[in-house]
Motif scaffolding. Structure first.
Motif, mmCIF file in Angstrom:
data_model
loop_
_atom_site.group_PDB
_atom_site.id
_atom_site.type_symbol
_atom_site.label_atom_id
_atom_site.label_comp_id
_atom_site.label_asym_id
_atom_site.label_seq_id
_atom_site.Cartn_x
_atom_site.Cartn_y
_atom_site.Cartn_z
ATOM 1 N N CYS A 96 7.802 -2.496 -3.096
ATOM 2 C CA CYS A 96 7.508 -1.067 -3.219
ATOM 3 C C CYS A 96 6.039 -0.777 -2.870
ATOM 4 O O CYS A 96 5.741 0.226 -2.204
ATOM 5 N N ARG A 145 4.632 1.515 0.305
ATOM 6 C CA ARG A 145 3.624 2.556 0.091
ATOM 7 C C ARG A 145 2.433 2.342 1.037
ATOM 8 O O ARG A 145 1.909 3.306 1.621
ATOM 9 N N ASP A 155 0.739 4.819 3.916
ATOM 10 C CA ASP A 155 -0.671 5.220 3.830
ATOM 11 C C ASP A 155 -1.471 4.783 5.047
ATOM 12 O O ASP A 155 -2.291 5.533 5.572
ATOM 13 N N MET A 185 7.751 4.136 -9.385
ATOM 14 C CA MET A 185 6.784 5.046 -10.005
ATOM 15 C C MET A 185 5.381 4.469 -9.928
ATOM 16 O O MET A 185 4.414 5.177 -9.621
ATOM 17 N N SER A 186 5.250 3.159 -10.192
ATOM 18 C CA SER A 186 3.943 2.516 -10.169
ATOM 19 C C SER A 186 3.347 2.543 -8.762
ATOM 20 O O SER A 186 2.136 2.725 -8.591
ATOM 21 N N LYS A 240 4.118 4.770 -6.548
ATOM 22 C CA LYS A 240 4.170 6.162 -6.066
ATOM 23 C C LYS A 240 4.958 6.255 -4.770
ATOM 24 O O LYS A 240 4.553 6.896 -3.794
ATOM 25 N N GLN A 256 8.615 7.169 -2.950
ATOM 26 C CA GLN A 256 9.827 7.956 -3.099
ATOM 27 C C GLN A 256 11.059 7.058 -2.943
ATOM 28 O O GLN A 256 11.083 6.166 -2.084
#
Length: 466
Positions: A278, A282, A286, A317-318, A320, A322
């Protein structure tokens, strides 16, 4: 009066003696027999083995010792409860007794582990005949209430005195042989040999190294791109774990994942994999500005872990991230044991917005029946059907049928193991949407994957035209 008193005392003494005999018999039964199955217990079989060792030294007869463990018995207890599990053990015990001679000793060591001492053998191979009878007997379906069950066992065999002269040594070697039977696919028997002890020692050493590797974070995730076959653009990447061993270098997953699964260490490592995957996805967004899904393989133990949904949710969630950028890959064999329960989990993941893919399609059993029952998004065609395309006529028919069926069920298709333009052309002509394989890229570290994403139009650089 004295005569009557004498008769009463005599009657009382007789009754007391009868009760003493009854209690003595009961205590002896408790000391030597299993209360659930009425088979010999651990204490009695140990004494029988000691006696067999003594007798084998005084004669030319062999004694066979079979160590049996029921396959996947925990699944029965977990799904039906311990009461039904106990009933199954009683039925299994009766089948064991029916498979041996009256002077052989059948014992329950505890849980779903059993031991059989076969007496008076002329040659060591004779105990294999008993093992075959047991496997045949277990092959018949078991009835528990209105339901039918199939149960099998893995059996390890040693002979006395060939494989030991102490109870501890004999049981240890039989257990090692039983473990080999497990690794050979279960529902079979294996005779012990010294090479098995070496392998068992290596396995213990590897387990210790794996525990240390998890603590010291010696693992790294590599990512293999998955392309849209129409545009050539990267749409997702499959996360694959690698072990950086301090002396052996980079260890591929096939060399350690099975042991992680067996020992339960896969739960801890699997949690780390989900978290890292995850975070990587992310980073892709970015740094490279690309919305690429990360595909995460689940092991059977992870899939059955009640904490799995919260682990995935917490990792997203950690990071961030989706949920639409997370894909969970399962195999068809993982869901077959309990389709309804599996589908509940899949529906929950889908409700979160996660994509669900079924991996290695067509390599298991009951491949077609479960597809319409499960809430899936993607079907992955196994590399075994792709590697001989387009030359192999059978593979052409199988792959075309899989793609057509998947589309009828509104599923997208990913083909694994694409290594040639001819394979890609065949898959595109039959409507396969996505593919991965060495034609495009092997699995690479996240940093190199980001560099690939930064290329113009996010297209993998290879010569697409002949």
């Amino acid at each position: 009066v004295l005569d009557e008193a004498e008769l009463q005392v005599a009657d009382q003494l007789e009754a007391m003696q009868h009760q003493i005999n009854k209690n003595t018999s009961r205590l002896e039964n408790l000391a030597h027999y299993d209360s659930l199955t009425q088979l010999a217990n651990r204490h009695r079989i140990f004494k029988e083995i000691q006696q067999a060792v003594k007798e084998s030294a005084e004669s030319e007869e062999f004694f066979g010792l079979l160590y049996l463990d029921l396959d996947n018995f925990k699944r029965v207890n977990d799904s039906l409860g311990h009461t039904m599990g106990d009933e199954l053990l009683k039925i299994v015990a009766k089948r064991f007794l029916a498979s041996v001679r009256t002077h052989d000793v059948v014992a329950r060591l505890g849980g779903d582990e059993f031991c059989i001492l076969v007496k008076g053998l002329k040659k060591r191979e004779d105990s294999g005949m008993i093992a075959e009878k047991i496997l045949t007997a277990l092959g018949e379906p078991l009835k528990l209430g209105t339901a039918e069950f199939h149960v099998s066992a893995s059996i390890g065999i040693v002979t006395i005195p060939e494989h030991g002269i102490s109870t501890e040594q004999l049981l240890q070697n039989a257990d090692i042989a039983m473990y080999r039977a497990k690794t050979e696919g279960r529902s079979n028997y294996q005779f012990y040999n010294e090479g098995m002890s070496v392998a068992a020692s290596e396995r213990v050493a590897l387990e210790m190294e794996l525990r240390k590797a998890i603590t010291e974070q010696q693992f790294e995730l590599y990512y293999q791109p998955q392309l849209d076959l129409g545009s050539g653009k990267i749409v997702s990447a499959e996360a694959l774990v690698r072990w950086h061993h301090p002396t052996r270098g980079l260890v591929p997953p096939d060399d350690f994942i099975p042991l992680l699964e067996e020992t339960g260490l896969i739960i801890d490592l699997g949690k780390w994999i989900i978290q890292q995957a995850c975070v990587a996805a992310r980073d892709w967004h970015d740094v490279a500005g690309e919305n690429i899904r990360v595909a995460i393989n689940l092991s059977p133990r992870q899939f059955k872990d009640p904490a799995l949904p919260s682990i995935i949710r917490s990792a997203m969630m950690s990071a961030k991230l989706q949920p639409c950028y997370v894909e969970i890959e399962i195999t068809e064999s993982m869901v077959m044991s309990n389709i309804e329960e599996s589908n509940q989990l899949l529906k929950y993941l889908k409700a979160l917005g996660i994509t669900v893919a079924v991996d290695d399609f067509g390599t298991g059993h009951s491949s077609l029946g479960y597809l319409k029952k499960l809430d899936l998004d993607v079907l992955k065609v196994d590399r075994t059907f792709v590697k001989d395309l387009p030359e192999d006529e059978n593979d052409r028919a199988i792959v075309a049928a899989i793609i057509a069926m998947a589309h009828e069920l509104k599923l997208k298709v990913v083909a694994e193991g694409i290594e040639s333009l001819e394979q890609e052309d065949f898959l595109k002509r039959h409507g396969c949407e996505m593919g991965q394989g060495y034609l495009y890229s092997k699995a690479i570290p996240s940093g190199k994957f980001i560099e690939m994403l930064r290329r113009p139009d996010n297209i993998v650089p290879f010569k697409r035209s002949r």
